[in-house]
Motif scaffolding. Structure first.
Motif, PDB file in Angstrom:
ATOM      1  N   VAL A 193      41.799 -14.331 124.599  1.00  0.00           N
ATOM      2  CA  VAL A 193      40.587 -13.917 123.904  1.00  0.00           C
ATOM      3  C   VAL A 193      40.431 -12.425 124.177  1.00  0.00           C
ATOM      4  N   ILE A 194      40.418 -11.637 123.117  1.00  0.00           N
ATOM      5  CA  ILE A 194      40.341 -10.187 123.253  1.00  0.00           C
ATOM      6  C   ILE A 194      39.131  -9.686 122.472  1.00  0.00           C
ATOM      7  N   LEU A 195      38.320  -8.880 123.136  1.00  0.00           N
ATOM      8  CA  LEU A 195      37.113  -8.327 122.538  1.00  0.00           C
ATOM      9  C   LEU A 195      37.147  -6.808 122.634  1.00  0.00           C
ATOM     10  N   TYR A 196      36.742  -6.147 121.561  1.00  0.00           N
ATOM     11  CA  TYR A 196      36.624  -4.685 121.567  1.00  0.00           C
ATOM     12  C   TYR A 196      35.149  -4.319 121.448  1.00  0.00           C
ATOM     13  N   TYR A 197      34.619  -3.748 122.543  1.00  0.00           N
ATOM     14  CA  TYR A 197      33.219  -3.366 122.582  1.00  0.00           C
ATOM     15  C   TYR A 197      33.017  -2.468 123.797  1.00  0.00           C
ATOM     16  N   ASP A 198      32.032  -1.579 123.724  1.00  0.00           N
ATOM     17  CA  ASP A 198      31.738  -0.700 124.848  1.00  0.00           C
ATOM     18  C   ASP A 198      30.750  -1.383 125.788  1.00  0.00           C
ATOM     19  N   PHE A 199      31.304  -2.111 126.754  1.00  0.00           N
ATOM     20  CA  PHE A 199      30.477  -2.811 127.735  1.00  0.00           C
ATOM     21  C   PHE A 199      29.988  -1.823 128.792  1.00  0.00           C
ATOM     22  N   TYR A 212      32.099 -19.232 124.563  1.00  0.00           N
ATOM     23  CA  TYR A 212      32.094 -20.687 124.403  1.00  0.00           C
ATOM     24  C   TYR A 212      33.275 -21.081 123.518  1.00  0.00           C
ATOM     25  N   TYR A 213      34.269 -21.707 124.143  1.00  0.00           N
ATOM     26  CA  TYR A 213      35.480 -22.064 123.388  1.00  0.00           C
ATOM     27  C   TYR A 213      35.177 -22.998 122.228  1.00  0.00           C
ATOM     28  N   GLU A 214      34.403 -24.056 122.478  1.00  0.00           N
ATOM     29  CA  GLU A 214      34.251 -25.131 121.487  1.00  0.00           C
ATOM     30  C   GLU A 214      33.607 -24.643 120.191  1.00  0.00           C
ATOM     31  N   THR A 215      32.636 -23.741 120.297  1.00  0.00           N
ATOM     32  CA  THR A 215      31.938 -23.245 119.111  1.00  0.00           C
ATOM     33  C   THR A 215      32.434 -21.864 118.686  1.00  0.00           C
ATOM     34  N   ARG A 216      33.318 -21.271 119.500  1.00  0.00           N
ATOM     35  CA  ARG A 216      33.828 -19.913 119.253  1.00  0.00           C
ATOM     36  C   ARG A 216      32.693 -18.884 119.263  1.00  0.00           C
ATOM     37  N   ASN A 217      31.673 -19.136 120.039  1.00  0.00           N
ATOM     38  CA  ASN A 217      30.548 -18.206 120.124  1.00  0.00           C
ATOM     39  C   ASN A 217      30.766 -17.189 121.235  1.00  0.00           C
ATOM     40  N   ILE A 218      30.358 -15.955 120.977  1.00  0.00           N
ATOM     41  CA  ILE A 218      30.417 -14.877 121.958  1.00  0.00           C
ATOM     42  C   ILE A 218      29.010 -14.285 122.055  1.00  0.00           C
ATOM     43  N   PHE A 219      28.480 -14.197 123.271  1.00  0.00           N
ATOM     44  CA  PHE A 219      27.154 -13.618 123.463  1.00  0.00           C
ATOM     45  C   PHE A 219      27.210 -12.518 124.515  1.00  0.00           C
ATOM     46  N   LEU A 220      26.509 -11.434 124.240  1.00  0.00           N
ATOM     47  CA  LEU A 220      26.354 -10.353 125.208  1.00  0.00           C
ATOM     48  C   LEU A 220      24.863 -10.184 125.463  1.00  0.00           C
ATOM     49  N   PHE A 238      29.602  -7.471 134.050  1.00  0.00           N
ATOM     50  CA  PHE A 238      30.314  -6.208 134.216  1.00  0.00           C
ATOM     51  C   PHE A 238      29.653  -5.352 135.292  1.00  0.00           C
ATOM     52  N   THR A 239      30.477  -4.771 136.138  1.00  0.00           N
ATOM     53  CA  THR A 239      29.992  -3.893 137.209  1.00  0.00           C
ATOM     54  C   THR A 239      30.393  -2.447 136.964  1.00  0.00           C
ATOM     55  N   ALA A 240      31.036  -2.209 135.830  1.00  0.00           N
ATOM     56  CA  ALA A 240      31.438  -0.854 135.462  1.00  0.00           C
ATOM     57  C   ALA A 240      31.656  -0.813 133.953  1.00  0.00           C
ATOM     58  N   PRO A 241      31.512   0.366 133.323  1.00  0.00           N
ATOM     59  CA  PRO A 241      31.757   0.469 131.882  1.00  0.00           C
ATOM     60  C   PRO A 241      33.193   0.071 131.536  1.00  0.00           C
ATOM     61  N   GLN A 242      33.351  -0.564 130.367  1.00  0.00           N
ATOM     62  CA  GLN A 242      34.664  -1.019 129.942  1.00  0.00           C
ATOM     63  C   GLN A 242      34.665  -1.068 128.413  1.00  0.00           C
ATOM     64  N   SER A 243      35.736  -0.575 127.784  1.00  0.00           N
ATOM     65  CA  SER A 243      35.772  -0.487 126.319  1.00  0.00           C
ATOM     66  C   SER A 243      36.353  -1.724 125.653  1.00  0.00           C
ATOM     67  N   SER A 244      36.799  -2.694 126.440  1.00  0.00           N
ATOM     68  CA  SER A 244      37.330  -3.940 125.882  1.00  0.00           C
ATOM     69  C   SER A 244      37.302  -5.008 126.965  1.00  0.00           C
ATOM     70  N   VAL A 257      31.264 -10.102 116.291  1.00  0.00           N
ATOM     71  CA  VAL A 257      31.912  -8.977 115.612  1.00  0.00           C
ATOM     72  C   VAL A 257      32.961  -8.311 116.492  1.00  0.00           C
ATOM     73  N   SER A 258      32.907  -8.547 117.795  1.00  0.00           N
ATOM     74  CA  SER A 258      33.838  -7.888 118.715  1.00  0.00           C
ATOM     75  C   SER A 258      35.175  -8.610 118.846  1.00  0.00           C
ATOM     76  N   ILE A 259      35.307  -9.822 118.274  1.00  0.00           N
ATOM     77  CA  ILE A 259      36.536 -10.614 118.459  1.00  0.00           C
ATOM     78  C   ILE A 259      37.709  -9.945 117.743  1.00  0.00           C
ATOM     79  N   ALA A 260      38.768  -9.687 118.484  1.00  0.00           N
ATOM     80  CA  ALA A 260      39.950  -9.032 117.915  1.00  0.00           C
ATOM     81  C   ALA A 260      40.793 -10.023 117.126  1.00  0.00           C
TER      82      ALA A 260
END
Length: 261
Positions: free
Chosen positions: A198-204, A213-221, A181-187, A228-231
């Protein structure tokens, strides 16, 4: 990148090429286990060809034959025939121990220098004859619970504008993505024209790195779990061969390898 022999007669090419070598977990066994006192040599490989298909069918009452529903592939078994030599008994045992150490690990990349492809493999067994000399021929049996042959790793640079890409290979492929991310984003959203999203809700914030990661359904920040951010409206999707349109709410690199069986 490996270099391959030019098989066109009269081409006059003198490009050097590698013989058949075994590469496991990014280590070339033929090179790592060969020195002035002994060697490891890959002699032959089997199991890389076309896999048989398990065709699932249902009987048709009052009709000939059956109705095909779908098919699946068996686990792939790859056998490597090799030769191991050394000048001394002690050196032979040490070389054999080194070989064993290099084969540790589950679902590691298994490659061969005569083909630009890789498998995800785990060593199942090794058939070693009577060790009555310092020059033996044995076999290594690798199991690929994911039987796919992966080739031509690709990176799709997805932007906020809808773009059309051609997905290669013969079968649906899993994928991973990376977004800085190069700028703040709420989703965040990553969508296809075929209903996948794939939709995520988080204050980036600026500088955050998001990995999916599609195969394991893992999301890392930034390396930390962000599941917890997965919609709820997320619809996970594989990459089917052919044309597909992508759009993301922020520039994203999506990676996959073409799949063959």
């Amino acid at each position: 990148m490996y270099k391959f022999a030019d098989t066109v007669a009269g081409s006059g090419s003198s490009t050097p090429y590698l013989p058949l070598n075994t590469v496991f977990n990014s280590v070339n066994l033929d090179e790592a286990l060969t020195d002035n006192n002994g060697s490891f040599t890959t002699l032959a490989v089997s199991g890389r060809g076309i896999l048989p298909r398990n065709i699932h069918m249902t009987e048709m009452s009052g009709s000939h034959g059956a109705r095909e529903k779908r098919y699946t592939y068996d686990v792939r078994e790859i056998t490597v025939k090799y030769k191991l030599t050394d000048r001394s008994n002690e050196g032979f045992r040490e070389r054999f121990n080194r070989l064993n150490g290099l084969l540790i690990g589950s679902k590691k990349r298994l490659e061969f220098t005569d083909e630009e492809a890789y498998f995800l493999a785990t060593l199942q067994s090794g058939d070693t004859p009577e060790e009555d000399s310092n020059d033996i021929v044995g076999t290594l049996v690798f199991i690929c619970t994911d039987p796919a042959k992966n080739r031509n790793e690709q990176t799709l640079n997805i932007t906020t504008t809808t773009q059309v890409f051609t997905i290669g290979g013969l079968e649906p492929a899993p994928w991973t993505s990376r977004t800085r991310f190069t700028a703040p984003q709420s989703s965040f959203s990553l969508e296809t024209n075929k209903g996948g999203k794939v939709i995520l809700y988080y204050d980036f914030t600026d500088g955050d790195v998001l990995e999916i990661y599609y195969e394991t359904r893992n999301i890392f920040l930034n390396g930390k779990d962000l599941a917890v951010s997965i919609a709820l409206e997320t619809e996970w999707f594989e990459l089917n061969p052919g044309l597909v349109s992508f759009r993301a709410s922020h520039e994203t690199a999506l990676n996959y390898a073409e799949r063959f069986y």
